[in-house]
Design a protein around this motif. Structure first.
Motif, PDB file in Angstrom:
ATOM      1  N   TYR A   6       0.851  -1.169   0.000  1.00  0.00           N
ATOM      2  CA  TYR A   6       0.000   0.000   0.000  1.00  0.00           C
ATOM      3  C   TYR A   6       0.893   1.227   0.000  1.00  0.00           C
ATOM      4  O   TYR A   6       1.881   1.257   0.720  1.00  0.00           O
ATOM      5  CB  TYR A   6      -0.915  -0.013   1.236  1.00  0.00           C
ATOM      6  CG  TYR A   6      -1.644   1.294   1.427  1.00  0.00           C
ATOM      7  CD1 TYR A   6      -2.736   1.583   0.641  1.00  0.00           C
ATOM      8  CD2 TYR A   6      -1.205   2.231   2.347  1.00  0.00           C
ATOM      9  CE1 TYR A   6      -3.395   2.796   0.789  1.00  0.00           C
ATOM     10  CE2 TYR A   6      -1.855   3.447   2.490  1.00  0.00           C
ATOM     11  CZ  TYR A   6      -2.946   3.721   1.712  1.00  0.00           C
ATOM     12  OH  TYR A   6      -3.583   4.907   1.845  1.00  0.00           O
ATOM     13  N   ALA A  58      -3.248   0.144   5.328  1.00  0.00           N
ATOM     14  CA  ALA A  58      -4.049   0.527   4.167  1.00  0.00           C
ATOM     15  C   ALA A  58      -5.509   0.688   4.553  1.00  0.00           C
ATOM     16  O   ALA A  58      -6.023  -0.078   5.361  1.00  0.00           O
ATOM     17  CB  ALA A  58      -3.935  -0.542   3.087  1.00  0.00           C
ATOM     18  N   TRP A  62      -8.365  -0.223  -0.371  1.00  0.00           N
ATOM     19  CA  TRP A  62      -7.248  -0.868  -1.071  1.00  0.00           C
ATOM     20  C   TRP A  62      -7.415  -2.380  -1.041  1.00  0.00           C
ATOM     21  O   TRP A  62      -7.251  -3.055  -2.037  1.00  0.00           O
ATOM     22  CB  TRP A  62      -5.921  -0.458  -0.425  1.00  0.00           C
ATOM     23  CG  TRP A  62      -4.701  -0.870  -1.190  1.00  0.00           C
ATOM     24  CD1 TRP A  62      -4.153  -0.234  -2.268  1.00  0.00           C
ATOM     25  CD2 TRP A  62      -3.865  -1.999  -0.934  1.00  0.00           C
ATOM     26  NE1 TRP A  62      -3.030  -0.900  -2.686  1.00  0.00           N
ATOM     27  CE2 TRP A  62      -2.831  -1.987  -1.884  1.00  0.00           C
ATOM     28  CE3 TRP A  62      -3.889  -3.011   0.019  1.00  0.00           C
ATOM     29  CZ2 TRP A  62      -1.827  -2.950  -1.917  1.00  0.00           C
ATOM     30  CZ3 TRP A  62      -2.885  -3.978  -0.019  1.00  0.00           C
ATOM     31  CH2 TRP A  62      -1.875  -3.941  -0.981  1.00  0.00           C
TER      32      TRP A  62
END
Length: 122
Positions: A6, A58, A62
């Motif tokens: 991420y 994240a 995501w």
């Protein structure tokens, strides 16, 4: 091995994919240890890490965006059997994704979770 962390964008390329679930509360860095072990073992697929060392975890978007692209999900030291069932519900019923769970049986709580999982999961 290809590492996607991420906030990097992931584009499937047909290679095996392994998602490192942000489980393992209280175990900072377990994902980087897993990446090092996979690399040393010669894993040739893609590893998706939602919790790289230099970024905060994240956001759910995501993970949700990539959810159906995972070949396998790795959980390390889950917080409980319900956590595993939640991941199984959110991930496995949507795809043919495998779920791999690791428990540190040196810890009493993890031994209990391991035993509970053995009794409730196939």
């Amino acid at each position: 091995m290809k590492l996607v962390e991420y906030p990097q964008h992931f584009t499937p390329d047909g290679s095996p994919t392994l998602y490192l679930d942000p489980s393992g509360a209280g175990r900072p860095g377990w994902q980087s240890n897993a990446v090092a072990l996979l690399d040393a073992a010669g894993f040739t697929g893609t590893v998706l890490n939602p919790q790289p060392a230099v970024w905060p975890a994240a956001p759910f978007g995501w993970q949700e965006h990539n959810l159906r692209r995972f070949g396998a999900v790795l959980l390390w030291c889950p917080t409980g059997a319900q956590h595993v069932r939640d991941v199984q519900h959110h991930v496995l019923h949507r795809s043919r994704t495998a779920l791999v769970v690791g428990c540190d049986r040196e810890e009493r709580a993890q031994r209990f979770i391991h035993a509970e999982l053995l009794g409730t999961m196939p």
